[in-house]
Design a protein around this motif. Structure first.
Motif, PDB file in Angstrom:
ATOM      1  N   LEU A  88      -8.613  -4.558   1.666  1.00 26.22           N
ATOM      2  CA  LEU A  88      -7.734  -3.713   2.498  1.00 26.22           C
ATOM      3  C   LEU A  88      -7.856  -2.501   2.500  1.00 26.22           C
ATOM      4  CD1 LEU A  88      -4.235  -4.933   0.679  1.00 26.22           C
ATOM      5  CD2 LEU A  88      -4.982  -5.715   3.044  1.00 26.22           C
ATOM      6  N   SER A  89      -7.439  -1.446   3.348  1.00 20.80           N
ATOM      7  CA  SER A  89      -7.688  -0.063   3.349  1.00 20.80           C
ATOM      8  C   SER A  89      -6.872   0.521   2.529  1.00 20.80           C
ATOM      9  CB  SER A  89      -7.164   0.466   4.825  1.00 20.80           C
ATOM     10  OG  SER A  89      -5.685   0.701   5.037  1.00 20.80           O
ATOM     11  N   VAL A  90      -7.322   2.156   2.090  1.00 19.53           N
ATOM     12  CA  VAL A  90      -6.695   2.502   0.817  1.00 19.53           C
ATOM     13  C   VAL A  90      -5.216   2.587   1.131  1.00 19.53           C
ATOM     14  CG1 VAL A  90      -6.524   4.722  -0.132  1.00 19.53           C
ATOM     15  CG2 VAL A  90      -8.885   3.823   0.149  1.00 19.53           C
ATOM     16  N   VAL A  91      -5.068   3.134   2.080  1.00 21.56           N
ATOM     17  CA  VAL A  91      -3.571   3.108   2.715  1.00 21.56           C
ATOM     18  C   VAL A  91      -2.607   1.824   2.576  1.00 21.56           C
ATOM     19  CG1 VAL A  91      -1.779   3.693   4.555  1.00 21.56           C
ATOM     20  CG2 VAL A  91      -3.756   5.329   4.142  1.00 21.56           C
ATOM     21  N   ASP A  92      -3.447   0.792   3.205  1.00 16.49           N
ATOM     22  CA  ASP A  92      -2.898  -0.444   2.927  1.00 16.49           C
ATOM     23  C   ASP A  92      -2.584  -0.830   1.608  1.00 16.49           C
ATOM     24  OD1 ASP A  92      -2.661  -0.641   5.748  1.00 16.49           O
ATOM     25  OD2 ASP A  92      -4.333  -1.896   6.050  1.00 16.49           O
ATOM     26  N   MET A  93      -3.548  -0.532   0.560  1.00 15.24           N
ATOM     27  CA  MET A  93      -3.433  -0.695  -0.713  1.00 15.24           C
ATOM     28  C   MET A  93      -2.273  -0.159  -1.371  1.00 15.24           C
ATOM     29  SD  MET A  93      -7.246  -1.367  -2.263  1.00 15.24           S
ATOM     30  CE  MET A  93      -8.137   0.206  -1.486  1.00 15.24           C
ATOM     31  N   ILE A  94      -2.170   1.157  -0.932  1.00 11.76           N
ATOM     32  CA  ILE A  94      -0.748   1.876  -1.506  1.00 11.76           C
ATOM     33  C   ILE A  94       0.413   1.235  -0.901  1.00 11.76           C
ATOM     34  CG2 ILE A  94       0.239   4.107  -1.192  1.00 11.76           C
ATOM     35  CD1 ILE A  94      -2.634   5.408  -1.334  1.00 11.76           C
ATOM     36  N   ASN A  95       0.415   0.798   0.290  1.00 13.69           N
ATOM     37  CA  ASN A  95       1.654   0.302   0.544  1.00 13.69           C
ATOM     38  C   ASN A  95       2.220  -1.068   0.052  1.00 13.69           C
ATOM     39  OD1 ASN A  95       2.454   2.287   2.274  1.00 13.69           O
ATOM     40  ND2 ASN A  95       1.196   1.764   3.976  1.00 13.69           N
ATOM     41  N   GLU A  96       0.863  -1.851  -0.294  1.00 12.14           N
ATOM     42  CA  GLU A  96       1.319  -2.935  -1.107  1.00 12.14           C
ATOM     43  C   GLU A  96       1.809  -2.807  -2.523  1.00 12.14           C
ATOM     44  OE1 GLU A  96       1.559  -7.003  -2.001  1.00 12.14           O
ATOM     45  OE2 GLU A  96       1.407  -6.029  -0.024  1.00 12.14           O
ATOM     46  N   GLY A  97       1.244  -1.546  -3.080  1.00  8.29           N
ATOM     47  CA  GLY A  97       1.857  -1.257  -4.303  1.00  8.29           C
ATOM     48  C   GLY A  97       3.134  -0.908  -4.482  1.00  8.29           C
ATOM     49  N   VAL A  98       3.464  -0.050  -3.174  1.00  9.08           N
ATOM     50  CA  VAL A  98       4.957   0.217  -3.079  1.00  9.08           C
ATOM     51  C   VAL A  98       5.797  -0.996  -2.876  1.00  9.08           C
ATOM     52  CG1 VAL A  98       6.513   1.590  -1.438  1.00  9.08           C
ATOM     53  CG2 VAL A  98       4.222   2.670  -1.989  1.00  9.08           C
ATOM     54  N   ARG A  99       5.442  -2.006  -2.018  1.00  3.30           N
ATOM     55  CA  ARG A  99       6.182  -2.975  -1.650  1.00  3.30           C
ATOM     56  C   ARG A  99       6.331  -3.709  -3.062  1.00  3.30           C
ATOM     57  NH1 ARG A  99       2.955  -4.580   1.853  1.00  3.30           N
ATOM     58  NH2 ARG A  99       3.756  -3.613   3.271  1.00  3.30           N
ATOM     59  N   ARG A 100       5.444  -3.955  -3.864  1.00  2.00           N
ATOM     60  CA  ARG A 100       5.646  -4.598  -4.967  1.00  2.00           C
ATOM     61  C   ARG A 100       6.587  -3.845  -6.003  1.00  2.00           C
ATOM     62  NH1 ARG A 100      -0.554  -6.744  -6.756  1.00  2.00           N
ATOM     63  NH2 ARG A 100      -0.944  -7.785  -4.612  1.00  2.00           N
TER      64      ARG A 100
END
Length: 507
Positions: A88-100
């Protein structure tokens, strides 16, 4: 070279957001306790007490300190020698962390982010996306600053492009009173000076995420012009007398943090962003050895504070209340509410007022007659909770709806946080209604007074749906009485005069 693995990065973001949802920083607790100890305004002292009690309850129960669990902002410094083991991109990884983090079953956080902000404003459902700022720097680590910024305080952000000869102090002292109490003071003022317009705003946001150390600075003395400016602004902003929740008092800010950057000779950009009584931020470094480990604070860090408003408070039965009963309520008076009230925020108000304008009636199960409406968007409950944290949202945003609501519904009054503007105050006076405030930053404490909760209308609005709450001894303060007298107007003037460092503006 460090290898940062995708799962480690995602887990670190998610864990940090859970952590800051229920743990205040230790420096914040110490500063708030110091403010409590010296406060002389009874109303402000009680508000600070509620914030501190709420903070300890949240640390013990691992539930959000505020129902507004914020918009996620992340600042990254990515080392040039870092390699990512990620798909994943850095931003997508951050958003996955937010989602969880925001959908964690043991501590569900409120989803407040709306897509299509200028159009349909549809909730994304998981509080994504985050706002991400990245910088590539020398080194082999990833430094992360993560914050969950409340909408009430973010709404009070200010910016000015001053002339080079203009006084920053004068601008701040003129501007802070216009921010009202919707940012839930006491908190931190982050100030950014220089660069360009957008750079000044970023500097102010980053300043909000620094530790509180104004007392240490005062003790050792300033080493440079920025530290001198911090001390001057800290002293003069507190001398405005705004106080906790705008109720008048000695402490409006716990610290003033300033960051600067070189700017054009023709410009002096200045930005100011407040951080509220639910200040939430964490800092960690990833070096490839695994996810970040944030150490839980010790409960001994929280002061033991008790409050009993029962002796001086007026107990109110909401289910038998009439218009005549509220006519002798006075600004600043403490009430303990028991009985039934309904909730509603911006979206519900707009939907109701649109119905009135079309001469249509609201759904049959919405009856505001002789009731109060509570401006709140609660967090979903977990485990055996009736409702999750349910503190007030800013009442001022509902000012434009107040006349129509009082005209068409039979409401006796409203409950929110912060001041009411002239438009709402005139409607309140005209209809002999009242406006009450609950303490912003004490959402979990408020939820303890809610004995029953159910959605009764507009379920599609999510957290903005209309709920029916049954409350017991819910603490509130009279902000605007039936004659239109507002404590948010009178109390800061009184305390500014008592402090006596700044001339009182009377017009």
């Amino acid at each position: 070279m460090s290898i940062i693995r995708q799962d480690d990065f995602i887990d670190s973001i998610a864990d940090a957001l859970q952590y800051i949802s229920y743990y205040h920083p230790r420096d914040f607790i110490q500063a708030m306790h110091a403010a409590y100890e010296k406060e002389q305004s009874p109303a402000a002292k009680d508000a600070i007490a509620q914030i501190l009690i709420n903070s300890r309850l949240c640390a013990e129960g691992k539930r959000p300190v505020c129902q507004d669990t914020g918009i996620v902002t992340v600042f990254l410094k990515i080392g040039m020698d870092v390699r990512w083991d990620a798909k994943l991109s850095v931003v997508d990884m951050i958003n996955e962390g937010v989602r969880r983090a925001y959908t964690h079953p043991d501590n569900v956080l409120r989803a407040s982010i709306l897509a299509d902000p200028a159009g349909k404003r549809v909730n994304t459902g998981d509080n994504t996306p985050a706002v991400v700022h990245m910088e590539v720097v020398p080194g082999n680590t990833v430094e992360v600053e993560v914050a969950a910024k409340g909408g009430g305080s973010e709404a009070k952000s200010k910016f000015a492009m001053l002339n080079p000869s203009d006084s920053i102090v004068d601008w701040v002292l003129k501007t802070v009173p216009t921010m009202g109490a919707g940012w839930c003071p006491p908190g931190i003022l982050g100030i950014g000076i220089g660069g360009t317009a957008e750079k000044a705003m970023l500097l102010a946001k980053q300043a909000c995420m620094e530790s509180i150390d104004i007392q240490e600075l005062h003790a050792r003395g300033p080493d440079n012009a920025l530290e001198e400016l911090r001390l001057e602004l800290f002293d003069k902003v507190n001398a405005l007398g705004i106080g906790a929740q705008g109720l008048g008092g000695l402490t409006t800010v716990l610290d003033v943090k300033i960051k600067d950057y070189p700017t054009h000779a023709a410009n002096k950009p200045v930005a100011m962003i407040p951080n509220c009584a639910a200040t939430r931020h964490a800092h960690f470094v990833l070096d490839g050895s695994g996810p970040a480990q944030l150490q839980p604070p010790k409960l001994e860090d929280w002061p033991i504070i008790s409050r009993d408003a029962g002796e001086t408070a007026r107990r109110v039965n909401l289910d038998s209340l009439t218009k005549e009963d509220i006519l002798d309520w006075k600004p600043g008076e403490t009430l303990l509410l028991s009985g039934t009230l309904l909730t509603g925020r911006d979206a519900a108000h707009k939907r109701l007022v649109d119905l009135f304008e079309r001469s249509e009636t609201p759904p049959a199960n919405i009856d505001f007659t002789n009731k109060f409406i509570y401006y709140v968007g609660p967090v979903d409950p977990v485990r055996d909770e009736v409702v999750g944290p349910a503190g007030p949202t800013t009442a001022t945003r509902m000012d434009k709806f107040t006349e129509a609501m009082l005209e068409h519904t039979g409401l006796l009054g409203m409950i929110g946080k912060a001041e009411r503007g002239p438009q709402a105050i005139e409607a309140i006076r005209k209809h002999q209604a009242v406006s009450l405030i609950a303490v912003g930053g004490a959402a979990y404490l408020v939820s303890k007074a809610i004995r029953h909760a159910r959605v009764i209308a507009f379920e599609d609005l999510g957290m903005e749906a209309i709920h029916e709450f049954v409350v017991e001894d819910m603490p509130v303060t009279v902000a605007v009485d039936s004659r239109g007298d507002s404590i948010h107007v009178s109390a800061p003037r009184l305390w500014q005069a008592k402090i006596g460092k700044i001339p009182v503006v009377t017009e």
